[in-house]
Design a protein around this motif. Structure first.
Motif, mmCIF file in Angstrom:
data_model
loop_
_atom_site.group_PDB
_atom_site.id
_atom_site.type_symbol
_atom_site.label_atom_id
_atom_site.label_comp_id
_atom_site.label_asym_id
_atom_site.label_seq_id
_atom_site.Cartn_x
_atom_site.Cartn_y
_atom_site.Cartn_z
ATOM 1 N N GLU A 74 0.817 -1.221 0.000
ATOM 2 C CA GLU A 74 0.000 0.000 0.000
ATOM 3 C C GLU A 74 0.845 1.262 0.000
ATOM 4 O O GLU A 74 0.358 2.362 -0.252
ATOM 5 C CB GLU A 74 -0.913 0.004 1.236
ATOM 6 N N GLY A 75 2.138 1.136 0.308
ATOM 7 C CA GLY A 75 2.976 2.320 0.448
ATOM 8 C C GLY A 75 2.775 3.010 1.776
ATOM 9 O O GLY A 75 3.007 4.219 1.905
ATOM 10 N N PHE A 76 2.361 2.243 2.787
ATOM 11 C CA PHE A 76 1.983 2.792 4.087
ATOM 12 C C PHE A 76 3.107 3.615 4.707
ATOM 13 O O PHE A 76 2.862 4.676 5.295
ATOM 14 C CB PHE A 76 1.590 1.643 5.026
ATOM 15 N N TYR A 77 4.347 3.153 4.613
ATOM 16 C CA TYR A 77 5.443 3.827 5.305
ATOM 17 C C TYR A 77 6.123 4.908 4.467
ATOM 18 O O TYR A 77 6.952 5.651 4.993
ATOM 19 C CB TYR A 77 6.493 2.797 5.742
ATOM 20 N N ASP A 78 5.779 5.001 3.198
ATOM 21 C CA ASP A 78 6.401 6.012 2.341
ATOM 22 C C ASP A 78 6.040 7.404 2.844
ATOM 23 O O ASP A 78 4.856 7.762 2.930
ATOM 24 C CB ASP A 78 5.947 5.855 0.896
ATOM 25 N N GLY A 79 7.048 8.187 3.183
ATOM 26 C CA GLY A 79 6.805 9.532 3.691
ATOM 27 C C GLY A 79 6.515 9.587 5.171
ATOM 28 O O GLY A 79 6.305 10.685 5.722
ATOM 29 N N GLU A 80 6.496 8.435 5.840
ATOM 30 C CA GLU A 80 6.317 8.426 7.293
ATOM 31 C C GLU A 80 7.671 8.594 7.984
ATOM 32 O O GLU A 80 8.679 8.842 7.327
ATOM 33 C CB GLU A 80 5.625 7.130 7.737
ATOM 34 N N PHE A 81 7.693 8.460 9.311
ATOM 35 C CA PHE A 81 8.881 8.810 10.061
ATOM 36 C C PHE A 81 9.210 7.768 11.130
ATOM 37 O O PHE A 81 8.351 7.030 11.599
ATOM 38 C CB PHE A 81 8.684 10.161 10.778
ATOM 39 N N PHE A 82 10.490 7.762 11.515
ATOM 40 C CA PHE A 82 10.875 7.182 12.795
ATOM 41 C C PHE A 82 10.599 8.264 13.833
ATOM 42 O O PHE A 82 11.435 9.124 14.096
ATOM 43 C CB PHE A 82 12.354 6.782 12.775
ATOM 44 N N PHE A 97 -0.348 8.329 15.529
ATOM 45 C CA PHE A 97 -1.716 8.633 15.956
ATOM 46 C C PHE A 97 -2.640 7.474 15.612
ATOM 47 O O PHE A 97 -2.642 6.972 14.494
ATOM 48 C CB PHE A 97 -2.206 9.920 15.292
ATOM 49 N N GLU A 98 -3.431 7.048 16.565
ATOM 50 C CA GLU A 98 -4.304 5.892 16.377
ATOM 51 C C GLU A 98 -5.227 6.073 15.179
ATOM 52 O O GLU A 98 -5.481 5.128 14.426
ATOM 53 C CB GLU A 98 -5.129 5.657 17.643
ATOM 54 N N MET A 99 -5.708 7.314 14.965
ATOM 55 C CA MET A 99 -6.661 7.547 13.885
ATOM 56 C C MET A 99 -6.026 7.287 12.520
ATOM 57 O O MET A 99 -6.716 6.992 11.549
ATOM 58 C CB MET A 99 -7.165 8.996 13.935
ATOM 59 N N ALA A 100 -4.699 7.354 12.450
ATOM 60 C CA ALA A 100 -4.030 7.192 11.161
ATOM 61 C C ALA A 100 -3.896 5.746 10.743
ATOM 62 O O ALA A 100 -3.623 5.458 9.584
ATOM 63 C CB ALA A 100 -2.655 7.852 11.209
ATOM 64 N N SER A 101 -4.080 4.812 11.669
ATOM 65 C CA SER A 101 -3.925 3.398 11.327
ATOM 66 C C SER A 101 -5.109 2.560 11.767
ATOM 67 O O SER A 101 -5.049 1.335 11.740
ATOM 68 C CB SER A 101 -2.642 2.844 11.967
ATOM 69 N N GLN A 226 -1.948 20.903 9.049
ATOM 70 C CA GLN A 226 -0.998 21.502 9.974
ATOM 71 C C GLN A 226 -0.267 20.427 10.776
ATOM 72 O O GLN A 226 0.935 20.531 11.036
ATOM 73 C CB GLN A 226 -1.719 22.461 10.936
ATOM 74 N N MET A 227 -0.997 19.397 11.163
ATOM 75 C CA MET A 227 -0.373 18.304 11.894
ATOM 76 C C MET A 227 0.712 17.662 11.050
ATOM 77 O O MET A 227 1.800 17.345 11.535
ATOM 78 C CB MET A 227 -1.420 17.269 12.298
ATOM 79 N N SER A 228 0.412 17.455 9.769
ATOM 80 C CA SER A 228 1.382 16.831 8.874
ATOM 81 C C SER A 228 2.632 17.688 8.749
ATOM 82 O O SER A 228 3.757 17.186 8.796
ATOM 83 C CB SER A 228 0.748 16.610 7.501
ATOM 84 N N GLN A 229 2.442 18.991 8.601
ATOM 85 C CA GLN A 229 3.583 19.889 8.478
ATOM 86 C C GLN A 229 4.413 19.914 9.757
ATOM 87 O O GLN A 229 5.646 19.947 9.715
ATOM 88 C CB GLN A 229 3.092 21.297 8.138
ATOM 89 N N TYR A 230 3.732 19.888 10.896
ATOM 90 C CA TYR A 230 4.439 19.916 12.164
ATOM 91 C C TYR A 230 5.230 18.622 12.373
ATOM 92 O O TYR A 230 6.378 18.641 12.835
ATOM 93 C CB TYR A 230 3.454 20.133 13.311
ATOM 94 N N ARG A 231 4.629 17.509 12.010
ATOM 95 C CA ARG A 231 5.336 16.235 12.117
ATOM 96 C C ARG A 231 6.606 16.261 11.265
ATOM 97 O O ARG A 231 7.663 15.819 11.685
ATOM 98 C CB ARG A 231 4.451 15.082 11.646
ATOM 99 N N ARG A 232 6.473 16.810 10.058
ATOM 100 C CA ARG A 232 7.622 16.856 9.163
ATOM 101 C C ARG A 232 8.724 17.745 9.737
ATOM 102 O O ARG A 232 9.914 17.404 9.664
ATOM 103 C CB ARG A 232 7.194 17.353 7.788
ATOM 104 N N SER A 233 8.369 18.867 10.335
ATOM 105 C CA SER A 233 9.382 19.764 10.893
ATOM 106 C C SER A 233 10.084 19.121 12.083
ATOM 107 O O SER A 233 11.275 19.321 12.299
ATOM 108 C CB SER A 233 8.738 21.088 11.322
#
Length: 305
Positions: A74-82, A97-101, A226-233
């Motif tokens: 599915e590409g689940f981890y592509d673009g995700e983080f440690f 976040f539980e809602m994401a999975s 915003q959450m996505s951007q904050y996670r990336r930063s």
């Protein structure tokens, strides 16, 4: 003194006193020194500093391996983080976040299974955490009677979960140091065979807390962008740019890896060499003739290098 190594089976001598049917029987072949890693069990994880190659072990935890293969497809981890990298502990990846999975159902608890003694190579000395320790197909395992489990040695691949045993879902972790107290409590289903240095180079970071998220974004508004951007930063250098199975890459382009065969004489010799330090001139008191199973990962190599 180094123990003698039997590098091949004894051949029967051909002589007049031995029946021809026995004298002509071929000698048993020695176990090959290396074995190939199947493409369907080879995960290639790309992080900013390079490639991490992981071998899966479906015999130990089939449901977990099947889930990871589905997530990779599915590409689940592509673009995700440690998103959780704790010094001296583990590097944990996925979606914190539980809602994401939540679309993925929990997998069965598979921390230990009943496995045959066939294919098990004993370590050769006692272990602090298991009645018996050794290897199966290159994976460090503990045994207690007929039960067997994969160990939380550095580079192992495990499934994170909540308190209840059958709550593993999508979050994976890799121990940075031996975390043997986790053995039999969390399911291990693979191990890093190349590129572990890239995991150790990940910047240390703590996961988000509920209070932190509420303070930033409020309790009622998800504000996903915003959450996505904050996670990336926060995780800029811990990103997983891609994660895929080697089997999905065209055969002519996919990398291939081999792992030292733990049933081979070469592995036995390597273990012995790490037990006996009597020839080191600088040692005044050589270490005891024992081997810590997590201190000697089974070697692996990329074919062609």
């Amino acid at each position: 003194m180094k123990r003698a190594l039997f590098l091949a089976a004894f051949a029967l001598a051909a002589c007049s006193s031995v029946p021809a049917s026995i004298a002509e029987a071929p000698a048993a072949e020695a176990a090959p020194a290396w074995r190939p890693v199947a493409p369907e069990n080879l995960v290639l994880l790309e992080v900013p500093t390079g490639t991490v190659a992981i071998e899966l072990f479906p015999d130990a935890a089939p449901a977990h391996v099947a889930r990871l293969r589905e997530l990779l497809a599915e590409g689940f981890y592509d673009g995700e983080f440690f998103y959780r990298v704790i010094e001296g502990h583990v590097a944990q990846a996925g979606r914190e976040f539980e809602m994401a999975s939540k679309a993925w159902q929990p997998v069965p608890f598979e921390a230990e299974r009943a496995l045959s003694a066939d294919g098990f190579t004993p370590l050769g000395n006692a272990d602090l955490f298991a009645p018996e320790a050794g290897h199966r197909s290159g994976f460090a395992v503990g045994r207690d009677g007929q039960q067997e489990w994969l160990m939380n040695c550095p580079g192992a691949l495990g499934m994170a979960r909540d308190d209840a045993p059958e709550t593993g879902n999508t979050e994976i972790y890799i121990p940075l140091q031996p975390r043997r107290y986790l053995d039999r409590n969390y399911t291990i289903f693979g191990r890093v065979i190349a590129g572990i240095q890239h995991i150790h180079r990940l910047p240390r970071v703590d996961p988000f807390t509920e209070e932190e998220m509420n303070a930033l974004f409020g309790e009622d508004e998800p504000l996903a962008q915003q959450m996505s951007q904050y996670r990336r930063s926060k995780n800029e250098y811990n990103i997983i740019t891609s994660a895929r199975l080697a089997a999905t890459i065209p055969a002519a382009e996919r990398p291939a890896y081999e792992v030292m065969n733990t049933a081979s004489a070469e592995w036995a010799a390597l273990k012995d060499s790490k037990r006996d330090y009597s020839a080191v001139p600088a040692f005044i008191a050589p270490p005891v003739n024992k081997l810590d199973i997590c201190s000697l990962p089974v070697p692996a190599r990329k074919v062609g290098e």
